[in-house]
Structures are given as structure tokens and as C-alpha cells.
Design a protein around this motif. Structure first.
Motif, mmCIF file in Angstrom:
data_model
loop_
_atom_site.group_PDB
_atom_site.id
_atom_site.type_symbol
_atom_site.label_atom_id
_atom_site.label_comp_id
_atom_site.label_asym_id
_atom_site.label_seq_id
_atom_site.Cartn_x
_atom_site.Cartn_y
_atom_site.Cartn_z
ATOM 1 N N ALA A 1 1.726 15.921 -2.476
ATOM 2 C CA ALA A 1 0.402 15.301 -2.383
ATOM 3 C C ALA A 1 0.517 13.782 -2.248
ATOM 4 O O ALA A 1 -0.175 13.167 -1.438
ATOM 5 N N VAL A 2 1.406 13.190 -3.019
ATOM 6 C CA VAL A 2 1.606 11.736 -2.948
ATOM 7 C C VAL A 2 2.138 11.347 -1.571
ATOM 8 O O VAL A 2 1.632 10.416 -0.938
ATOM 9 N N ARG A 3 3.130 12.077 -1.090
ATOM 10 C CA ARG A 3 3.720 11.759 0.233
ATOM 11 C C ARG A 3 2.703 11.879 1.355
ATOM 12 O O ARG A 3 2.785 11.149 2.343
ATOM 13 N N GLU B 1 3.777 4.681 6.802
ATOM 14 C CA GLU B 1 5.111 4.731 7.397
ATOM 15 C C GLU B 1 5.984 3.661 6.742
ATOM 16 O O GLU B 1 5.537 2.536 6.521
ATOM 17 N N GLY B 2 7.188 4.041 6.398
ATOM 18 C CA GLY B 2 8.117 3.117 5.763
ATOM 19 C C GLY B 2 8.033 3.107 4.245
ATOM 20 O O GLY B 2 8.755 2.355 3.588
ATOM 21 N N SER C 1 9.014 0.505 -0.603
ATOM 22 C CA SER C 1 9.382 0.440 0.796
ATOM 23 C C SER C 1 10.716 1.151 0.991
ATOM 24 O O SER C 1 11.626 1.018 0.152
ATOM 25 N N ALA C 2 10.832 1.906 2.053
ATOM 26 C CA ALA C 2 12.075 2.636 2.334
ATOM 27 C C ALA C 2 13.144 1.716 2.919
ATOM 28 O O ALA C 2 14.277 2.138 3.111
ATOM 29 N N ASP C 3 12.797 0.466 3.191
ATOM 30 C CA ASP C 3 13.774 -0.479 3.755
ATOM 31 C C ASP C 3 14.880 -0.808 2.818
ATOM 32 O O ASP C 3 14.802 -0.910 1.687
#
Length: 128
Positions: free
Chosen positions: A58-60, A65-66, A126-128
């Protein structure tokens, strides 16, 4: 690839199968003897995995994006034992999203019987 969820036999539920209107996510599993605890009922760890997974889903669903999320804390209240052989359906919805934290709730049902309720907080980074 879903790894651990596939190993346990947890499947995504069709949106029409989510128990309560307005939920963001759903998962299901038909329990087997390999999911049993020493008492012969479904192990609480499987139920905890169900709620963590469905709340994470649900959170996702609301991430940009990112971004990625991770469980920070989770409380599971077990309401009734689940019997081996039952299908368990878990549904979740996001209750509140801030800049870096998201709160979600989930329920696990075995037919008409409420098995567990959970609340959790997820961090968003952040996925960075």
C-alpha cells in the motif's frame, strides 16, 4: 521477483477481492501444514509477514519515482487463531503520509473471522 513471499506462497489479491472498500492493497495465502506453529494453528510470524507485506504494498503504491520505503515499526494485534488449511486475506490502506514517514493499517481475515489487525510506520527515502 518477490523472493520470500513466493517462498511462503503469498499471492497478490485481485483488487475486487480486498475485503473493505477503499483499501490500497491486498494479499492472500492458503495455509498449509508448513505454516503451523507447535499448537497446530497458523504461526504468528506468517500473519506478521502478511500484514507487513500488504502495508508495504500500500505504501509503495503511493511512492514517487525514485523513492523507496522500509518498515520502521509495526504492531500486530492477534484477534483469533487461524487454522491450517484456511485462506487468509490481508488488506491495507495508507492512513497518513508525511514528508518522510507513512502510517498504514492492515487487517487479516479468515473468511468472516478477523484474525489480526496491524499498524505500522514506514520511512520514505530517495533510492539514489
Amino acid at each position: 521477483m518477490r523472493g520470500f513471499l513466493d517462498y511462503l506462497g503469498i499471492a497478490l489479491a485481485d483488487p475486487d477481492d480486498v475485503a473493505r472498500p477503499g483499501n490500497d492493497a491486498g494479499v492472500r495465502i492458503v495455509t498449509t501444514a508448513q505454516h503451523a506453529n507447535i499448537n497446530g494453528t497458523v504461526h504468528g510470524g506468517l500473519i506478521a509477514t502478511l500484514v507487513d507485506s500488504v502495508m508495504g504494498q500500500a505504501v509503495r503504491s503511493g511512492l514517487e519515482e525514485g523513492e523507496r520505503s522500509a518498515t520502521v515499526s509495526m504492531t500486530v494485534t492477534y484477534l483469533a487463531p487461524a487454522e491450517v488449511g484456511q485462506e487468509l486475506c490481508a488488506s491495507a490502506e495508507v492512513r497518513r503520509r508525511g514528508q518522510s514517514l507513512v502510517m498504514a493499517e492492515a487487517d487479516v481475515m479468515a473468511g468472516e473471522t478477523a484474525v489480526a489487525h496491524a499498524v505500522a510506520t514506514f520511512s520514505v527515502t530517495s533510492a539514489d
